[in-house]
Scaffold this motif. Structure first.
Motif, PDB file in Angstrom:
ATOM      1  N   VAL A   1       0.840  -1.201   0.000  1.00 15.34           N
ATOM      2  CA  VAL A   1       0.000   0.000   0.000  1.00 15.34           C
ATOM      3  C   VAL A   1       0.870   1.244   0.000  1.00 15.34           C
ATOM      4  N   TRP A   2       1.946   1.197   0.741  1.00 11.65           N
ATOM      5  CA  TRP A   2       2.883   2.319   0.825  1.00 11.65           C
ATOM      6  C   TRP A   2       3.451   2.642  -0.567  1.00 11.65           C
ATOM      7  N   VAL A   3       3.949   1.607  -1.242  1.00 11.29           N
ATOM      8  CA  VAL A   3       4.544   1.796  -2.563  1.00 11.29           C
ATOM      9  C   VAL A   3       3.490   2.275  -3.569  1.00 11.29           C
ATOM     10  N   GLU A   4       2.307   1.667  -3.537  1.00 13.09           N
ATOM     11  CA  GLU A   4       1.253   2.048  -4.462  1.00 13.09           C
ATOM     12  C   GLU A   4       0.820   3.499  -4.241  1.00 13.09           C
ATOM     13  N   THR A   5       0.779   3.907  -2.976  1.00 12.14           N
ATOM     14  CA  THR A   5       0.420   5.288  -2.664  1.00 12.14           C
ATOM     15  C   THR A   5       1.457   6.258  -3.216  1.00 12.14           C
ATOM     16  N   MET A   6       2.730   5.911  -3.093  1.00  9.43           N
ATOM     17  CA  MET A   6       3.789   6.772  -3.610  1.00  9.43           C
ATOM     18  C   MET A   6       3.739   6.859  -5.133  1.00  9.43           C
ATOM     19  N   LEU A   7       3.439   5.726  -5.781  1.00 12.86           N
ATOM     20  CA  LEU A   7       3.341   5.734  -7.238  1.00 12.86           C
ATOM     21  C   LEU A   7       2.250   6.685  -7.709  1.00 12.86           C
ATOM     22  N   LYS A   8       1.099   6.618  -7.054  1.00 12.58           N
ATOM     23  CA  LYS A   8      -0.037   7.432  -7.483  1.00 12.58           C
ATOM     24  C   LYS A   8       0.087   8.885  -7.048  1.00 12.58           C
ATOM     25  N   GLU A   9       0.460   9.094  -5.797  1.00 13.19           N
ATOM     26  CA  GLU A   9       0.428  10.449  -5.246  1.00 13.19           C
ATOM     27  C   GLU A   9       1.675  11.271  -5.574  1.00 13.19           C
ATOM     28  N   GLU A  10       2.844  10.639  -5.550  1.00 13.61           N
ATOM     29  CA  GLU A  10       4.082  11.380  -5.813  1.00 13.61           C
ATOM     30  C   GLU A  10       4.413  11.452  -7.303  1.00 13.61           C
TER      31      GLU A  10
ATOM     32  N   GLY B   1       2.217  10.287  -9.899  1.00  9.87           N
ATOM     33  CA  GLY B   1       1.061  10.372 -10.788  1.00  9.87           C
ATOM     34  C   GLY B   1       0.924   9.191 -11.729  1.00  9.87           C
ATOM     35  N   LEU B   2       1.327   7.997 -11.293  1.00 10.00           N
ATOM     36  CA  LEU B   2       1.295   6.801 -12.127  1.00 10.00           C
ATOM     37  C   LEU B   2       0.141   5.889 -11.715  1.00 10.00           C
ATOM     38  N   GLN B   3      -0.478   5.249 -12.700  1.00  7.39           N
ATOM     39  CA  GLN B   3      -1.548   4.293 -12.449  1.00  7.39           C
ATOM     40  C   GLN B   3      -1.085   2.922 -12.932  1.00  7.39           C
ATOM     41  N   PRO B   4      -0.597   2.073 -12.045  1.00  8.66           N
ATOM     42  CA  PRO B   4      -0.030   0.795 -12.476  1.00  8.66           C
ATOM     43  C   PRO B   4      -1.057  -0.204 -13.000  1.00  8.66           C
ATOM     44  N   ALA B   5      -2.321  -0.067 -12.620  1.00  2.00           N
ATOM     45  CA  ALA B   5      -3.333  -1.043 -13.038  1.00  2.00           C
ATOM     46  C   ALA B   5      -3.866  -0.716 -14.425  1.00  2.00           C
ATOM     47  N   GLY B   6      -4.351  -1.770 -15.115  1.00  2.00           N
ATOM     48  CA  GLY B   6      -5.042  -1.578 -16.387  1.00  2.00           C
ATOM     49  C   GLY B   6      -4.153  -1.383 -17.594  1.00  2.00           C
ATOM     50  N   LEU B   7      -2.887  -1.793 -17.523  1.00  2.00           N
ATOM     51  CA  LEU B   7      -1.980  -1.646 -18.665  1.00  2.00           C
ATOM     52  C   LEU B   7      -1.684  -3.025 -19.256  1.00  2.00           C
ATOM     53  N   SER B   8      -2.097  -3.243 -20.481  1.00  5.23           N
ATOM     54  CA  SER B   8      -1.856  -4.512 -21.159  1.00  5.23           C
ATOM     55  C   SER B   8      -1.392  -4.238 -22.587  1.00  5.23           C
TER      56      SER B   8
END
Length: 252
Positions: free
Chosen positions: A141-150, A152-159
């Motif tokens: 959760v920590w890493v995912e929060t940093m990706l999105k909030e710091e 601006g990346l959305q790791p889900a939904g990329l294929s």
């Protein structure tokens, strides 16, 4: 599009409905790829047809050029989309690894980043500290929060494969439509071009309408907007072909 009623919104925001919606895995979004592929496919083939007609080429030449461009450009566009999505995924993975390393080496510094991010959102005092403590207890959760909030990346939904396939199929399907009249040699060049023009206009308008239904935009406005953009590209190709005929003395 009609606005949802208070009752329908209340049903969608029932705790169980919210839970099901949030627990549903996010699927790759292929609609934007399909829309882009469809529009570009129709523009590409009809631009070839317009240019060939403007230059005075025969219907056979227009058909051959159209099919060749359809296959080559469709494959090229699919590969380009694949590479773009793949590059984005690799970048997100690199940033994720970097954040994990930062958490291992300077955890207090990373907690301070979380603290300042949520402080800017209006949290303060004990509430802010509880948010920081809760988010940093779970590493993922920590890493995912940093990706999105710091970042601006959305790791889900990329294929990459799904995006490339959606682009290619839409490009080939819609792009082939303006070429259909050129398969009938008895129509005459002018009638073939007029039929191709009508089909291309219909494709542009239908794509715009479909886009509006998905993204909840005015149907007629979206259809006309896509039609005008596609028509502008085709008009440019026609003018270029006609100008080339005048400049270079092409005579078929």
């Amino acid at each position: 599009m009609s606005k949802p009623t208070r009752e329908s919104l209340a049903h969608e925001h029932h705790p169980e409905a919210i839970r099901r919606r949030l627990n549903t895995a996010e699927t790759p979004r292929t609609l934007p790829d399909a829309i882009l592929g469809g529009i570009d496919g129709c523009v590409t083939t009809f631009a070839v047809v317009s240019g060939a007609f403007g230059a005075g080429f025969s219907s056979t030449v227009a058909l051959v050029l159209g099919v060749a461009n359809l296959l080559a450009d469709g494959f090229s566009m699919a590969i380009s989309n694949f590479e773009a999505i793949q590059a984005e995924r690799e970048y997100i993975e690199d940033v994720s690894r970097s954040e994990r390393r930062h958490i291992d080496l300077v955890p207090e510094g990373e907690r301070e980043e979380i603290r300042q991010i949520f402080q800017r959102k209006g949290f303060s005092g004990e509430t802010l500290e509880r948010v920081v403590e809760t988010l940093t207890q779970n590493r993922e959760v920590w890493v995912e929060t940093m990706l999105k909030e710091e970042h601006g990346l959305q790791p889900a939904g990329l294929s990459p494969w799904r995006s490339a396939l959606a682009t290619f199929l839409a490009f080939m399907t819609v792009g082939a439509m303006p070429l259909i009249p050129y398969a009938f040699h008895g129509m005459g060049a002018t009638r073939q071009f007029a039929a191709s023009l009508a089909i291309a206009a219909l494709m542009f308008f239908l794509i715009g309408m479909g886009k509006s239904l998905v993204y909840h935009r005015p149907i007629l406005r979206s259809g006309l907007r896509t039609l005008l953009m596609g028509g502008a590209a085709a008009g440019l190709a026609f003018a270029t072909g006609h100008l080339a005929q005048l400049l270079f003395g092409i005579d078929i």
